[in-house]
Design a protein around this motif. Sequence first.
Motif, PDB file in Angstrom:
ATOM      1  N   GLU A  86      13.511 -39.257 -14.236  1.00  0.00           N
ATOM      2  CA  GLU A  86      15.007 -39.850 -13.574  1.00  0.00           C
ATOM      3  C   GLU A  86      14.826 -41.104 -14.925  1.00  0.00           C
ATOM      4  N   PHE A  87      15.929 -41.892 -15.926  1.00  0.00           N
ATOM      5  CA  PHE A  87      16.487 -42.413 -16.023  1.00  0.00           C
ATOM      6  C   PHE A  87      17.189 -43.150 -16.327  1.00  0.00           C
ATOM      7  N   GLU A  88      17.516 -43.842 -16.326  1.00  0.00           N
ATOM      8  CA  GLU A  88      18.917 -44.841 -15.973  1.00  0.00           C
ATOM      9  C   GLU A  88      19.237 -45.704 -17.721  1.00  0.00           C
ATOM     10  N   CYS A  89      20.403 -45.101 -17.841  1.00  0.00           N
ATOM     11  CA  CYS A  89      20.735 -45.075 -19.865  1.00  0.00           C
ATOM     12  C   CYS A  89      21.984 -46.205 -19.504  1.00  0.00           C
ATOM     13  N   GLU A  90      21.813 -47.625 -19.830  1.00  0.00           N
ATOM     14  CA  GLU A  90      23.047 -47.616 -19.868  1.00  0.00           C
ATOM     15  C   GLU A  90      23.323 -48.611 -22.113  1.00  0.00           C
ATOM     16  N   VAL A  91      24.328 -49.010 -22.266  1.00  0.00           N
ATOM     17  CA  VAL A  91      24.891 -49.593 -23.445  1.00  0.00           C
ATOM     18  C   VAL A  91      26.351 -49.364 -23.604  1.00  0.00           C
ATOM     19  N   GLY A  92      26.684 -51.147 -23.088  1.00  0.00           N
ATOM     20  CA  GLY A  92      27.137 -51.689 -23.182  1.00  0.00           C
ATOM     21  C   GLY A  92      28.287 -51.245 -21.396  1.00  0.00           C
ATOM     22  N   LEU A 126      15.410 -36.210 -25.207  1.00  0.00           N
ATOM     23  CA  LEU A 126      16.784 -36.428 -24.913  1.00  0.00           C
ATOM     24  C   LEU A 126      16.867 -37.971 -24.662  1.00  0.00           C
ATOM     25  N   ARG A 127      16.202 -38.983 -23.705  1.00  0.00           N
ATOM     26  CA  ARG A 127      16.219 -40.210 -23.749  1.00  0.00           C
ATOM     27  C   ARG A 127      15.976 -41.026 -24.485  1.00  0.00           C
ATOM     28  N   SER A 128      14.704 -39.942 -25.503  1.00  0.00           N
ATOM     29  CA  SER A 128      14.486 -40.804 -26.849  1.00  0.00           C
ATOM     30  C   SER A 128      15.565 -40.617 -27.905  1.00  0.00           C
ATOM     31  N   LYS A 129      16.493 -39.790 -27.541  1.00  0.00           N
ATOM     32  CA  LYS A 129      17.798 -39.129 -28.330  1.00  0.00           C
ATOM     33  C   LYS A 129      18.474 -40.386 -27.523  1.00  0.00           C
ATOM     34  N   TYR A 130      18.713 -40.765 -26.853  1.00  0.00           N
ATOM     35  CA  TYR A 130      19.373 -42.033 -26.738  1.00  0.00           C
ATOM     36  C   TYR A 130      19.254 -43.083 -27.117  1.00  0.00           C
ATOM     37  N   TRP A 190      21.530 -43.527 -30.358  1.00  0.00           N
ATOM     38  CA  TRP A 190      22.982 -43.978 -29.865  1.00  0.00           C
ATOM     39  C   TRP A 190      22.887 -45.089 -28.869  1.00  0.00           C
ATOM     40  N   ASN A 191      21.329 -45.443 -28.928  1.00  0.00           N
ATOM     41  CA  ASN A 191      21.378 -47.147 -29.253  1.00  0.00           C
ATOM     42  C   ASN A 191      21.511 -47.817 -27.613  1.00  0.00           C
TER      43      ASN A 191
END
Length: 285
Positions: free
Chosen positions: A33-39, A87-91, A95-96
Amino acid sequence: MRKLFEQSVRTMFAHTIVFLGLYTFAQPLFALEFECEVGADKRFIRMEIPGVEHLCEVSVTYANKERKVMWYADNGSNFCSEKTEELRSKYETQWNFLCKQWPDHDGVDMLNPRQRSILDSELKALMSQGQNAPTPFLVQGLKVAASPTNQTDNDSELLVVQFFLHVPATGVASDVTYVIRDKGVSWHTLTKIETLAQHIDTDEGYVVDSALISGVTSNGALKVITALNAIDSSNVTAISAGNSDCYGNQVLAPTDNGNLVARTPHRYYCPNMVDAADGVDADAG
């Protein structure tokens, strides 16, 4: 010594209570599980085994709680692990997003390819059994551990899988633990242990609320972490998972006849009580 034991128990249960809470309320459990944030945009990327409808699923959950399955597999769960990392790498690169990995709840991604294949086979068989049972049940989650590579018996390895089950028609939750011996060419299940918590030793006045596999020793014994409650004789039904009085551990060894033999005492710590098992006193200096 007492303070070291208390610290180790607290550390073990920091993530375990989250796991047991998810299991108790019949929610999906996540292998990766990854928690991904931008802004202000936050998303969760998850590899789920078992998935909601498949052996494994790779999902994205958005801030509005919408869940979208990106990939799934019904034959091998390695595919889902690879797609989750992809998918995590692509994010991050396209997509920063900044992604941080959450703690491993179930140990699946610590397995080698053969152990992963054994797990997939046993999981698929149990899922099929649940679908075809007179009272259908779901495999809601799992916890897995494997013996160290430098174990005493070099001709075989031990794989232990604790499956968490849920019966939708009744809401009943249970668990069954498989102890599997792998000799490289073939494997077989040594024993299946129903409701692991019932095999844990405890003192009079306490009840084991939950028991969870945490590891396997080099000689094939099972490391188990536990959550306990003191019994209130006037209101026994008040005991509930996720709100335990005490936390502990014990090492158990499986026997050829399917039983479990204690290899260590069941030691537990009760942070809000004046006494605990095996000479551990919560108020001692």
